[in-house]
Design a protein around this motif. Structure first.
Motif, PDB file in Angstrom:
ATOM      1  N   ASP A 166       0.872  -1.175   0.000  1.00  0.00           N
ATOM      2  CA  ASP A 166       0.000   0.000   0.000  1.00  0.00           C
ATOM      3  C   ASP A 166       0.913   1.230   0.000  1.00  0.00           C
ATOM      4  O   ASP A 166       1.706   1.412   0.923  1.00  0.00           O
ATOM      5  N   PRO A 167       0.846   2.089  -1.021  1.00  0.00           N
ATOM      6  CA  PRO A 167       1.743   3.250  -1.067  1.00  0.00           C
ATOM      7  C   PRO A 167       1.553   4.208   0.111  1.00  0.00           C
ATOM      8  O   PRO A 167       2.471   4.926   0.486  1.00  0.00           O
ATOM      9  N   ARG A 168       0.372   4.194   0.715  1.00  0.00           N
ATOM     10  CA  ARG A 168       0.157   5.041   1.889  1.00  0.00           C
ATOM     11  C   ARG A 168       0.995   4.543   3.059  1.00  0.00           C
ATOM     12  O   ARG A 168       1.434   5.324   3.899  1.00  0.00           O
ATOM     13  N   SER A 169       1.247   3.236   3.101  1.00  0.00           N
ATOM     14  CA  SER A 169       2.078   2.661   4.155  1.00  0.00           C
ATOM     15  C   SER A 169       3.520   3.154   4.048  1.00  0.00           C
ATOM     16  O   SER A 169       4.145   3.485   5.055  1.00  0.00           O
ATOM     17  N   THR A 170       4.033   3.206   2.831  1.00  0.00           N
ATOM     18  CA  THR A 170       5.422   3.667   2.663  1.00  0.00           C
ATOM     19  C   THR A 170       5.545   5.147   3.026  1.00  0.00           C
ATOM     20  O   THR A 170       6.547   5.550   3.607  1.00  0.00           O
ATOM     21  N   ARG A 171       4.527   5.925   2.721  1.00  0.00           N
ATOM     22  CA  ARG A 171       4.572   7.344   3.097  1.00  0.00           C
ATOM     23  C   ARG A 171       4.426   7.526   4.600  1.00  0.00           C
ATOM     24  O   ARG A 171       5.074   8.388   5.196  1.00  0.00           O
TER      25      ARG A 171
ATOM     26  N   PHE B 115       0.907   0.633  10.680  1.00  0.00           N
ATOM     27  CA  PHE B 115       0.004   1.174   9.663  1.00  0.00           C
ATOM     28  C   PHE B 115      -1.051   0.140   9.281  1.00  0.00           C
ATOM     29  O   PHE B 115      -2.249   0.447   9.228  1.00  0.00           O
ATOM     30  N   ARG B 116      -0.611  -1.087   8.983  1.00  0.00           N
ATOM     31  CA  ARG B 116      -1.543  -2.130   8.542  1.00  0.00           C
ATOM     32  C   ARG B 116      -2.579  -2.470   9.606  1.00  0.00           C
ATOM     33  O   ARG B 116      -3.740  -2.710   9.287  1.00  0.00           O
ATOM     34  N   ARG B 117      -2.153  -2.490  10.866  1.00  0.00           N
ATOM     35  CA  ARG B 117      -3.063  -2.918  11.935  1.00  0.00           C
ATOM     36  C   ARG B 117      -3.972  -1.803  12.436  1.00  0.00           C
ATOM     37  O   ARG B 117      -5.119  -2.046  12.771  1.00  0.00           O
TER      38      ARG B 117
ATOM     39  N   ARG C 167      -4.582   1.684   8.425  1.00  0.00           N
ATOM     40  CA  ARG C 167      -5.246   1.289   7.177  1.00  0.00           C
ATOM     41  C   ARG C 167      -6.711   0.905   7.366  1.00  0.00           C
ATOM     42  O   ARG C 167      -7.547   1.278   6.519  1.00  0.00           O
ATOM     43  N   PRO C 168      -7.091   0.172   8.425  1.00  0.00           N
ATOM     44  CA  PRO C 168      -8.515  -0.160   8.577  1.00  0.00           C
ATOM     45  C   PRO C 168      -9.415   1.077   8.659  1.00  0.00           C
ATOM     46  O   PRO C 168     -10.581   1.028   8.281  1.00  0.00           O
ATOM     47  N   ARG C 169      -8.873   2.182   9.118  1.00  0.00           N
ATOM     48  CA  ARG C 169      -9.663   3.415   9.223  1.00  0.00           C
ATOM     49  C   ARG C 169      -9.724   4.168   7.895  1.00  0.00           C
ATOM     50  O   ARG C 169     -10.592   5.013   7.697  1.00  0.00           O
TER      51      ARG C 169
END
Length: 152
Positions: A20-25, A68-70, A73-75
């Protein structure tokens, strides 16, 4: 009708490996804060801890990415697109090199080296966090174009 179960499984595995590119940012934003703290405090232990985070990210197990994933991202919901994980992992390796050079500079009582390496890593992290421009990812793509066999 052909059996697509194998193809479907391969597609699912491929998508599971995407990033997920948002995770890298998000990871870059946290890294920016940590490296800014290193520059303002001169805390070599904090830089060493960030080096461990870079090493874990290189292995595909970044604690910031896990956070981020836990929790984030769910939000936000699913991403609009996913990316290949190889360039960000390469970028984590580049960050690790700069962190290690910074730690070595501080340990060897060469503050200019420690601060310079930390500042370079901070600049790269900030560019990714603020603008989505990943220097390490761009390096990976350039190396892949120049030496295709080296990245396979």
């Amino acid at each position: 009708m052909p059996d697509l179960s194998v193809s479907g499984t391969i597609l699912q595995e491929h998508l599971a490996m995407q990033v997920d590119p948002r995770s890298t940012r998000f990871t870059a934003a946290v890294t920016t804060v940590v490296l800014a703290l290193v520059l303002t405090t001169g805390n070599v232990w904090l830089l060493l801890a960030q080096g461990v985070v870079f090493a874990l990210g290189l292995a595909g197990a970044s604690p910031y990415g896990l956070f981020f994933r836990r929790l984030v991202r769910p939000r936000l919901g699913p991403p609009a697109e996913l990316e290949d994980p190889a360039p960000p992992r390469f970028a984590q390796g580049v960050g690790l090199v700069f962190a290690l050079v910074g730690v070595a500079g501080f340990a060897a009582q060469i503050p200019a080296l420690g601060l310079g390496a930390t500042a370079a890593a901070l600049l790269a992290a900030f560019l990714n966090a603020a603008f989505g421009f990943c220097l390490g990812c761009e390096m990976y793509l350039i190396i892949r174009r120049l030496m295709p066999a080296a990245t396979r």
